[in-house]
Design a protein around this motif. Structure first.
Motif, PDB file in Angstrom:
ATOM      1  N   ILE A   1       0.845  -1.190   0.000  1.00 58.35           N
ATOM      2  CA  ILE A   1       0.000   0.000   0.000  1.00 58.35           C
ATOM      3  C   ILE A   1       0.889   1.251   0.000  1.00 58.35           C
ATOM      4  CG2 ILE A   1      -1.809   1.271   1.228  1.00 58.35           C
ATOM      5  CD1 ILE A   1      -2.669  -1.484   0.011  1.00 58.35           C
ATOM      6  N   GLY A   2       0.631   2.143  -0.951  1.00 53.95           N
ATOM      7  CA  GLY A   2       1.426   3.355  -1.082  1.00 53.95           C
ATOM      8  C   GLY A   2       2.592   3.227  -2.049  1.00 53.95           C
ATOM      9  N   LYS A   3       2.915   1.993  -2.434  1.00 52.70           N
ATOM     10  CA  LYS A   3       3.965   1.796  -3.433  1.00 52.70           C
ATOM     11  C   LYS A   3       3.396   2.142  -4.808  1.00 52.70           C
ATOM     12  CE  LYS A   3       7.082  -0.501  -0.762  1.00 52.70           C
ATOM     13  NZ  LYS A   3       6.734  -0.092   0.570  1.00 52.70           N
ATOM     14  N   ASN A   4       4.284   2.351  -5.790  1.00 49.63           N
ATOM     15  CA  ASN A   4       3.863   2.656  -7.154  1.00 49.63           C
ATOM     16  C   ASN A   4       3.962   1.426  -8.043  1.00 49.63           C
ATOM     17  OD1 ASN A   4       3.279   5.357  -6.754  1.00 49.63           O
ATOM     18  ND2 ASN A   4       5.331   6.037  -7.292  1.00 49.63           N
ATOM     19  N   LEU A   5       2.855   1.085  -8.688  1.00 49.64           N
ATOM     20  CA  LEU A   5       2.862   0.104  -9.758  1.00 49.64           C
ATOM     21  C   LEU A   5       3.308   0.866 -10.995  1.00 49.64           C
ATOM     22  CD1 LEU A   5       2.122  -2.764 -10.818  1.00 49.64           C
ATOM     23  CD2 LEU A   5      -0.089  -1.789 -11.431  1.00 49.64           C
TER      24      LEU A   5
ATOM     25  N   ASP B   1       3.425   4.604 -25.509  1.00 50.46           N
ATOM     26  CA  ASP B   1       4.230   5.698 -26.084  1.00 50.46           C
ATOM     27  C   ASP B   1       5.675   5.696 -25.570  1.00 50.46           C
ATOM     28  OD1 ASP B   1       4.027   6.661 -23.491  1.00 50.46           O
ATOM     29  OD2 ASP B   1       2.951   8.484 -24.035  1.00 50.46           O
ATOM     30  N   GLY B   2       6.031   4.675 -24.776  1.00 56.54           N
ATOM     31  CA  GLY B   2       7.395   4.557 -24.277  1.00 56.54           C
ATOM     32  C   GLY B   2       7.635   5.211 -22.935  1.00 56.54           C
ATOM     33  N   THR B   3       6.673   5.994 -22.443  1.00 54.61           N
ATOM     34  CA  THR B   3       6.819   6.612 -21.128  1.00 54.61           C
ATOM     35  C   THR B   3       6.453   5.606 -20.045  1.00 54.61           C
ATOM     36  OG1 THR B   3       4.560   7.466 -21.130  1.00 54.61           O
ATOM     37  CG2 THR B   3       6.277   8.902 -22.057  1.00 54.61           C
ATOM     38  N   THR B   4       6.739   5.957 -18.814  1.00 58.91           N
ATOM     39  CA  THR B   4       6.406   5.092 -17.685  1.00 58.91           C
ATOM     40  C   THR B   4       5.274   5.717 -16.891  1.00 58.91           C
ATOM     41  OG1 THR B   4       8.689   4.301 -17.533  1.00 58.91           O
ATOM     42  CG2 THR B   4       7.304   4.005 -15.587  1.00 58.91           C
ATOM     43  N   GLY B   5       4.192   4.949 -16.716  1.00 58.43           N
ATOM     44  CA  GLY B   5       3.092   5.379 -15.868  1.00 58.43           C
ATOM     45  C   GLY B   5       3.325   4.861 -14.460  1.00 58.43           C
ATOM     46  N   ARG B   6       3.080   5.697 -13.470  1.00 61.22           N
ATOM     47  CA  ARG B   6       3.232   5.301 -12.072  1.00 61.22           C
ATOM     48  C   ARG B   6       1.887   5.474 -11.388  1.00 61.22           C
ATOM     49  NH1 ARG B   6       8.248   6.899 -13.549  1.00 61.22           N
ATOM     50  NH2 ARG B   6       9.922   5.536 -12.817  1.00 61.22           N
ATOM     51  N   PHE B   7       1.396   4.388 -10.768  1.00 55.11           N
ATOM     52  CA  PHE B   7       0.064   4.363 -10.189  1.00 55.11           C
ATOM     53  C   PHE B   7       0.164   3.869  -8.749  1.00 55.11           C
ATOM     54  CE2 PHE B   7       0.118   3.418 -14.691  1.00 55.11           C
ATOM     55  CZ  PHE B   7      -0.742   4.377 -15.213  1.00 55.11           C
TER      56      PHE B   7
ATOM     57  N   TRP C   1       6.755  -3.152 -13.030  1.00 53.00           N
ATOM     58  CA  TRP C   1       7.510  -3.333 -11.798  1.00 53.00           C
ATOM     59  C   TRP C   1       6.849  -2.498 -10.709  1.00 53.00           C
ATOM     60  CZ3 TRP C   1       9.120  -0.580 -15.991  1.00 53.00           C
ATOM     61  CH2 TRP C   1       9.417   0.771 -15.803  1.00 53.00           C
ATOM     62  N   ILE C   2       7.340  -2.628  -9.471  1.00 53.37           N
ATOM     63  CA  ILE C   2       6.816  -1.854  -8.349  1.00 53.37           C
ATOM     64  C   ILE C   2       7.966  -1.099  -7.701  1.00 53.37           C
ATOM     65  CG2 ILE C   2       5.648  -1.944  -6.102  1.00 53.37           C
ATOM     66  CD1 ILE C   2       4.146  -4.424  -7.113  1.00 53.37           C
ATOM     67  N   GLU C   3       7.720   0.181  -7.407  1.00 45.69           N
ATOM     68  CA  GLU C   3       8.726   1.032  -6.768  1.00 45.69           C
ATOM     69  C   GLU C   3       8.232   1.494  -5.400  1.00 45.69           C
ATOM     70  OE1 GLU C   3      10.596   3.218 -10.736  1.00 45.69           O
ATOM     71  OE2 GLU C   3       9.272   4.352  -9.414  1.00 45.69           O
ATOM     72  N   ASP C   4       9.189   1.677  -4.511  1.00 46.63           N
ATOM     73  CA  ASP C   4       8.924   2.318  -3.237  1.00 46.63           C
ATOM     74  C   ASP C   4       8.781   3.805  -3.527  1.00 46.63           C
ATOM     75  OD1 ASP C   4       9.020   3.550  -0.741  1.00 46.63           O
ATOM     76  OD2 ASP C   4      10.411   2.076   0.063  1.00 46.63           O
ATOM     77  N   ALA C   5       7.621   4.358  -3.253  1.00 43.62           N
ATOM     78  CA  ALA C   5       7.333   5.747  -3.596  1.00 43.62           C
ATOM     79  C   ALA C   5       7.853   6.748  -2.569  1.00 43.62           C
ATOM     80  CB  ALA C   5       5.826   5.933  -3.761  1.00 43.62           C
ATOM     81  N   GLY C   6       8.344   6.256  -1.433  1.00 44.04           N
ATOM     82  CA  GLY C   6       8.884   7.154  -0.428  1.00 44.04           C
ATOM     83  C   GLY C   6       7.830   7.939   0.325  1.00 44.04           C
TER      84      GLY C   6
ATOM     85  N   TYR D   1      -8.231   4.441  -9.823  1.00 46.37           N
ATOM     86  CA  TYR D   1      -8.768   3.224 -10.432  1.00 46.37           C
ATOM     87  C   TYR D   1      -9.308   2.334  -9.319  1.00 46.37           C
ATOM     88  CZ  TYR D   1      -6.159   4.678 -14.548  1.00 46.37           C
ATOM     89  OH  TYR D   1      -5.661   5.387 -15.610  1.00 46.37           O
ATOM     90  N   LYS D   2     -10.625   2.303  -9.171  1.00 42.77           N
ATOM     91  CA  LYS D   2     -11.246   1.518  -8.105  1.00 42.77           C
ATOM     92  C   LYS D   2     -11.754   0.206  -8.674  1.00 42.77           C
ATOM     93  CE  LYS D   2     -11.153   4.950  -5.071  1.00 42.77           C
ATOM     94  NZ  LYS D   2      -9.796   5.323  -4.857  1.00 42.77           N
ATOM     95  N   GLY D   3     -11.327  -0.881  -8.079  1.00 40.45           N
ATOM     96  CA  GLY D   3     -11.762  -2.202  -8.491  1.00 40.45           C
ATOM     97  C   GLY D   3     -10.715  -2.905  -9.334  1.00 40.45           C
TER      98      GLY D   3
END
Length: 189
Positions: free
Chosen positions: A42-46, A52-58, A155-160, A127-129
């Motif tokens: 919880i709170g990490k970024n997917l 388009d080659g960019t990275t989405g962080r959710f 991948w998953i990142e620690d969002a700090g 994004y719910k669900g």
């Protein structure tokens, strides 16, 4: 850090770094018990490589833990099958399956090899669900078995960031029996 069986709230302090790009989680994060991994997701970024080659962080806002063969709500409780095979691998892989013939479910395998556990990602910020998020982000069966530690597309990142993580019983698992239905293994902001 183990989330309490009673479901009391827990404040998790995560590593500090820029929210836009954090540290990719290592294998050691995922190979712990699912009751440690799930609340700490919880709170990490997917992170997802977009078309388009960019990275989405959710930001992950909701998840549920499924704890091995003894957990009657866990797919592995029915034994090893072609569908659940990846759950028996080491933590950090993706377990993707289809429900209702239309929604892909995104799960992160946790624990050591041969100890099938997984975390269902139920919600991301905006994004719910679980079905909505996979459909919106284009996550499908091609992600089955993907390794979050080495993948270039997910991948998953620690969002700090720091969040108060709450818990409650899991959703929609009436079939598992009263004991498993009441486990406070749903974690959310």
């Amino acid at each position: 850090m183990r989330f309490s069986e009673s479901g009391t709230n827990l404040r998790i302090k995560l590593h500090t770094d820029k929210m836009t790009s954090g540290y990719r989680l290592k294998r050691s994060f995922f190979t712990r018990d699912v009751l440690d991994v799930a609340p700490e997701l919880i709170g990490k970024n997917l992170c997802l490589r977009l078309q388009d080659g960019t990275t989405g962080r959710f930001r992950i806002t909701e998840a549920e833990a499924y704890r091995g063969m003894e957990d009657k709500a866990c797919h592995a409780s029915k034994g090893r099958t072609a569908r659940t095979e990846i759950m028996f691998d080491e933590g950090g892989r993706l377990y993707i399956y289809l429900i209702y013939g239309m929604y892909w479910m995104l799960n992160v395998v946790a624990g050591e090899k041969e100890n099938p556990q997984a975390v269902l990602i139920r919600g991301l910020e905006n994004y719910k669900g679980p079905g909505v998020l996979t459909r919106s982000l284009g996550i499908d069966k091609t992600f089955y078995g993907e390794d979050l530690v080495t993948s270039e597309r997910i991948w998953i990142e620690d969002a700090g960031t720091e969040h108060e993580v709450k818990s409650s019983p899991r959703i929609g698992i009436y079939y598992a029996g009263e004991y498993w239905k009441e486990r406070p293994w749903r974690f959310f902001i």
